[in-house]
Design a protein around this motif. Structure first.
Motif, PDB file in Angstrom:
ATOM      1  N   THR A   1       0.805  -1.224   0.000  1.00 57.15           N
ATOM      2  CA  THR A   1       0.000   0.000   0.000  1.00 57.15           C
ATOM      3  C   THR A   1       0.839   1.276   0.000  1.00 57.15           C
ATOM      4  OG1 THR A   1      -0.145  -0.110   2.418  1.00 57.15           O
ATOM      5  CG2 THR A   1      -1.956  -1.094   1.160  1.00 57.15           C
ATOM      6  N   ARG A   2       2.124   1.172   0.346  1.00 54.87           N
ATOM      7  CA  ARG A   2       3.006   2.343   0.392  1.00 54.87           C
ATOM      8  C   ARG A   2       4.289   2.021  -0.386  1.00 54.87           C
ATOM      9  NH1 ARG A   2      -1.160   3.740   2.290  1.00 54.87           N
ATOM     10  NH2 ARG A   2      -1.525   5.142   4.072  1.00 54.87           N
ATOM     11  N   PRO A   3       4.213   2.073  -1.720  1.00 53.16           N
ATOM     12  CA  PRO A   3       5.347   1.630  -2.529  1.00 53.16           C
ATOM     13  C   PRO A   3       6.538   2.579  -2.481  1.00 53.16           C
ATOM     14  CG  PRO A   3       3.617   2.533  -3.915  1.00 53.16           C
ATOM     15  CD  PRO A   3       3.056   2.459  -2.530  1.00 53.16           C
ATOM     16  N   SER A   4       7.688   2.023  -2.848  1.00 59.21           N
ATOM     17  CA  SER A   4       8.924   2.785  -3.012  1.00 59.21           C
ATOM     18  C   SER A   4       9.526   2.370  -4.352  1.00 59.21           C
ATOM     19  CB  SER A   4       9.892   2.474  -1.866  1.00 59.21           C
ATOM     20  OG  SER A   4      11.140   3.100  -2.075  1.00 59.21           O
ATOM     21  N   PRO A   5       9.059   2.967  -5.450  1.00 58.04           N
ATOM     22  CA  PRO A   5       9.405   2.446  -6.780  1.00 58.04           C
ATOM     23  C   PRO A   5      10.884   2.496  -7.115  1.00 58.04           C
ATOM     24  CG  PRO A   5       8.232   4.548  -6.927  1.00 58.04           C
ATOM     25  CD  PRO A   5       8.117   4.088  -5.516  1.00 58.04           C
ATOM     26  N   ASP A   6      11.619   3.460  -6.596  1.00 58.33           N
ATOM     27  CA  ASP A   6      13.032   3.559  -6.948  1.00 58.33           C
ATOM     28  C   ASP A   6      13.886   2.485  -6.281  1.00 58.33           C
ATOM     29  OD1 ASP A   6      12.527   5.748  -8.530  1.00 58.33           O
ATOM     30  OD2 ASP A   6      13.023   7.207  -6.971  1.00 58.33           O
ATOM     31  N   LEU A   7      13.537   2.114  -5.044  1.00 60.35           N
ATOM     32  CA  LEU A   7      14.380   1.194  -4.276  1.00 60.35           C
ATOM     33  C   LEU A   7      13.779  -0.200  -4.134  1.00 60.35           C
ATOM     34  CD1 LEU A   7      15.568   3.601  -1.431  1.00 60.35           C
ATOM     35  CD2 LEU A   7      16.779   2.960  -3.525  1.00 60.35           C
ATOM     36  N   PHE A   8      12.457  -0.312  -4.201  1.00 60.81           N
ATOM     37  CA  PHE A   8      11.802  -1.603  -3.973  1.00 60.81           C
ATOM     38  C   PHE A   8      10.728  -1.838  -5.049  1.00 60.81           C
ATOM     39  CE2 PHE A   8      13.337  -0.123   0.137  1.00 60.81           C
ATOM     40  CZ  PHE A   8      14.056  -1.219   0.572  1.00 60.81           C
ATOM     41  N   GLY A   9      11.154  -1.784  -6.303  1.00 64.61           N
ATOM     42  CA  GLY A   9      10.210  -1.925  -7.409  1.00 64.61           C
ATOM     43  C   GLY A   9       9.994  -3.362  -7.826  1.00 64.61           C
ATOM     44  N   THR A  10       9.531  -4.187  -6.901  1.00 65.55           N
ATOM     45  CA  THR A  10       9.255  -5.603  -7.186  1.00 65.55           C
ATOM     46  C   THR A  10       7.740  -5.791  -7.195  1.00 65.55           C
ATOM     47  OG1 THR A  10       9.683  -5.966  -4.833  1.00 65.55           O
ATOM     48  CG2 THR A  10      11.424  -6.573  -6.354  1.00 65.55           C
ATOM     49  N   HIS A  11       7.159  -5.770  -8.389  1.00 68.85           N
ATOM     50  CA  HIS A  11       5.710  -5.656  -8.511  1.00 68.85           C
ATOM     51  C   HIS A  11       4.964  -6.952  -8.242  1.00 68.85           C
ATOM     52  CE1 HIS A  11       6.300  -1.798 -11.115  1.00 68.85           C
ATOM     53  NE2 HIS A  11       6.551  -1.619  -9.827  1.00 68.85           N
ATOM     54  N   ALA A  12       5.564  -8.086  -8.565  1.00 68.41           N
ATOM     55  CA  ALA A  12       4.894  -9.355  -8.249  1.00 68.41           C
ATOM     56  C   ALA A  12       4.830  -9.553  -6.736  1.00 68.41           C
ATOM     57  CB  ALA A  12       5.622 -10.518  -8.914  1.00 68.41           C
ATOM     58  N   TYR A  13       5.901  -9.215  -6.053  1.00 70.20           N
ATOM     59  CA  TYR A  13       5.927  -9.322  -4.588  1.00 70.20           C
ATOM     60  C   TYR A  13       4.870  -8.411  -3.972  1.00 70.20           C
ATOM     61  CZ  TYR A  13       7.732  -8.967   0.204  1.00 70.20           C
ATOM     62  OH  TYR A  13       7.858  -8.971   1.577  1.00 70.20           O
ATOM     63  N   ALA A  14       4.793  -7.174  -4.433  1.00 65.60           N
ATOM     64  CA  ALA A  14       3.802  -6.236  -3.903  1.00 65.60           C
ATOM     65  C   ALA A  14       2.381  -6.739  -4.143  1.00 65.60           C
ATOM     66  CB  ALA A  14       3.999  -4.860  -4.531  1.00 65.60           C
ATOM     67  N   ALA A  15       2.132  -7.297  -5.311  1.00 62.64           N
ATOM     68  CA  ALA A  15       0.800  -7.817  -5.617  1.00 62.64           C
ATOM     69  C   ALA A  15       0.440  -8.986  -4.707  1.00 62.64           C
ATOM     70  CB  ALA A  15       0.737  -8.253  -7.080  1.00 62.64           C
ATOM     71  N   ALA A  16       1.401  -9.869  -4.474  1.00 67.30           N
ATOM     72  CA  ALA A  16       1.155 -11.013  -3.591  1.00 67.30           C
ATOM     73  C   ALA A  16       0.836 -10.551  -2.181  1.00 67.30           C
ATOM     74  CB  ALA A  16       2.366 -11.942  -3.589  1.00 67.30           C
ATOM     75  N   LYS A  17       1.598  -9.574  -1.687  1.00 66.00           N
ATOM     76  CA  LYS A  17       1.381  -9.097  -0.327  1.00 66.00           C
ATOM     77  C   LYS A  17       0.084  -8.306  -0.210  1.00 66.00           C
ATOM     78  CE  LYS A  17       4.985 -10.884   1.624  1.00 66.00           C
ATOM     79  NZ  LYS A  17       4.833 -11.949   2.652  1.00 66.00           N
ATOM     80  N   ALA A  18      -0.307  -7.599  -1.267  1.00 64.37           N
ATOM     81  CA  ALA A  18      -1.597  -6.914  -1.259  1.00 64.37           C
ATOM     82  C   ALA A  18      -2.743  -7.921  -1.178  1.00 64.37           C
ATOM     83  CB  ALA A  18      -1.739  -6.052  -2.507  1.00 64.37           C
TER      84      ALA A  18
ATOM     85  N   PRO B   1      17.132 -12.218   7.044  1.00 66.45           N
ATOM     86  CA  PRO B   1      17.962 -12.740   5.953  1.00 66.45           C
ATOM     87  C   PRO B   1      17.483 -12.286   4.576  1.00 66.45           C
ATOM     88  CG  PRO B   1      17.614 -14.434   7.598  1.00 66.45           C
ATOM     89  CD  PRO B   1      16.746 -13.280   8.012  1.00 66.45           C
ATOM     90  N   MET B   2      16.167 -12.123   4.405  1.00 70.43           N
ATOM     91  CA  MET B   2      15.625 -11.669   3.120  1.00 70.43           C
ATOM     92  C   MET B   2      16.109 -10.265   2.768  1.00 70.43           C
ATOM     93  SD  MET B   2      11.615 -11.083   2.192  1.00 70.43           S
ATOM     94  CE  MET B   2      11.159  -9.739   1.097  1.00 70.43           C
ATOM     95  N   ALA B   3      16.413  -9.453   3.782  1.00 70.08           N
ATOM     96  CA  ALA B   3      16.747  -8.043   3.572  1.00 70.08           C
ATOM     97  C   ALA B   3      18.255  -7.787   3.508  1.00 70.08           C
ATOM     98  CB  ALA B   3      16.121  -7.203   4.675  1.00 70.08           C
ATOM     99  N   ARG B   4      19.054  -8.804   3.211  1.00 72.45           N
ATOM    100  CA  ARG B   4      20.504  -8.607   3.178  1.00 72.45           C
ATOM    101  C   ARG B   4      20.913  -7.568   2.132  1.00 72.45           C
ATOM    102  NH1 ARG B   4      20.882 -14.484   3.722  1.00 72.45           N
ATOM    103  NH2 ARG B   4      21.476 -14.991   5.866  1.00 72.45           N
ATOM    104  N   ARG B   5      20.233  -7.576   0.982  1.00 71.98           N
ATOM    105  CA  ARG B   5      20.545  -6.590  -0.056  1.00 71.98           C
ATOM    106  C   ARG B   5      20.373  -5.177   0.491  1.00 71.98           C
ATOM    107  NH1 ARG B   5      17.830  -3.314  -3.895  1.00 71.98           N
ATOM    108  NH2 ARG B   5      15.883  -3.758  -2.790  1.00 71.98           N
ATOM    109  N   ALA B   6      19.272  -4.955   1.181  1.00 75.20           N
ATOM    110  CA  ALA B   6      19.012  -3.628   1.746  1.00 75.20           C
ATOM    111  C   ALA B   6      20.001  -3.281   2.840  1.00 75.20           C
ATOM    112  CB  ALA B   6      17.586  -3.580   2.287  1.00 75.20           C
ATOM    113  N   ALA B   7      20.347  -4.259   3.662  1.00 79.46           N
ATOM    114  CA  ALA B   7      21.263  -4.011   4.773  1.00 79.46           C
ATOM    115  C   ALA B   7      22.655  -3.628   4.284  1.00 79.46           C
ATOM    116  CB  ALA B   7      21.340  -5.240   5.664  1.00 79.46           C
ATOM    117  N   ASP B   8      23.024  -4.089   3.093  1.00 81.40           N
ATOM    118  CA  ASP B   8      24.357  -3.829   2.549  1.00 81.40           C
ATOM    119  C   ASP B   8      24.403  -2.597   1.639  1.00 81.40           C
ATOM    120  OD1 ASP B   8      25.301  -6.059   3.871  1.00 81.40           O
ATOM    121  OD2 ASP B   8      25.079  -7.384   2.131  1.00 81.40           O
ATOM    122  N   ASP B   9      23.269  -1.946   1.447  1.00 84.35           N
ATOM    123  CA  ASP B   9      23.178  -0.816   0.520  1.00 84.35           C
ATOM    124  C   ASP B   9      23.096   0.487   1.306  1.00 84.35           C
ATOM    125  OD1 ASP B   9      22.308   1.208  -1.248  1.00 84.35           O
ATOM    126  OD2 ASP B   9      21.402  -0.284  -2.574  1.00 84.35           O
TER     127      ASP B   9
END
Length: 258
Positions: free
Chosen positions: A150-167, A198-206
């Motif tokens: 419901t609160r997207p972040s298109p520049d950093l978290f633009g994963t649309h299938a994931y967002a649709a599943a969670k919606a 563990p899923m957020a390792r990419r974010a933690a390292d950025d």
């Protein structure tokens, strides 16, 4: 948890996911005195978590919850270990980036289907098996969505299938709550923000994402710890009379202008 449950007794809980939020929920339930059965894909992770649960562990069953037979077998094992269920928490899921999830114009059908299987099919099968059992005595089901629904972040978290599943998980919680309330079954969801898992390792390292998280999640001053999400899961899962709600556990993400 139901009209038949004595609140002085330990609840019989099943949690899917053995790391991150799933592990934090299991440990918090155990700390509250409840018995916990763990279901997750990796048997080593399951074994490690059940060891940490100590005497509150009711065991584990390693299963790929994207597969119907595996989900049914996992719930059968939990039934046998616990003698029934009072609370089910469906955490299992993950990023679809490894399948190719991203902006819609770049997403292949394979990436779409695999991301939905990982996040929505697992929730569906867990919810179905939970409801089939909870209808007998009443109880509680908590699903885990995402603030990105419901609160997207298109520049950093633009994963649309994931967002649709969670919606879809939010919608599933609402309609299940409406349908099964007469059976004494409560269904709610939580929508976490960016959590240190563990899923957020990419974010933690950025460093760019980390700076964004500090602004977007001011209550956490960055990434949210899994225990904060677990606290909300347990609160809503154990709260009599609460159903059909999706609670954001996002450190302020949904109300911040970062």
């Amino acid at each position: 948890m139901s009209a038949q449950h004595d609140p002085s007794l330990a609840l019989r809980c099943l949690v899917t996911g053995a790391t991150g939020i799933g592990a934090a929920v299991s440990l918090r339930l155990a700390d509250l005195g409840h018995r916990v059965f763990v279901v997750s894909l990796d048997p080593g992770e399951c074994r490690s978590l059940t060891g940490r649960l100590g005497e509150r562990s009711a065991g584990f069953h390693a299963a790929d919850l994207r597969a119907e037979d595996a989900a049914v077998a996992a719930f059968t094992a939990a039934d046998q270990a616990l003698g029934g269920l009072d609370l089910v928490v469906a955490v299992a899921g993950g990023s679809g980036r490894r399948f190719g999830d991203g902006p819609l114009h770049e997403v292949t059908l394979h990436a779409w289907e695999e991301t939905l299987r990982l996040n929505l099919t697992t929730a569906f099968l867990t919810a179905r098996e939970a409801v089939r059992r909870l209808r007998r005595t009443g109880g509680s089901l908590v699903l885990v969505g995402s603030v990105l629904a419901t609160r997207p972040s298109p520049d950093l978290f633009g994963t649309h299938a994931y967002a649709a599943a969670k919606a879809a998980i939010g919608g599933l919680a609402t309609t299940l709550a409406s349908t099964y309330a007469p059976d004494g079954v409560r269904v709610n969801a939580v929508a976490p923000g960016l959590v240190r898992t563990p899923m957020a390792r990419r974010a933690a390292d950025d460093p760019v994402i980390q700076e964004y998280a500090r602004r977007k999640q001011p209550l956490a001053a960055g990434m949210i710890e899994p225990g904060a999400v677990a606290a909300a899961v347990c609160a809503i899962g154990l709260a009599e009379g609460v159903t059909g709600q999706t609670v954001a556990v996002d450190g302020g993400w949904s109300v911040s202008e970062a």
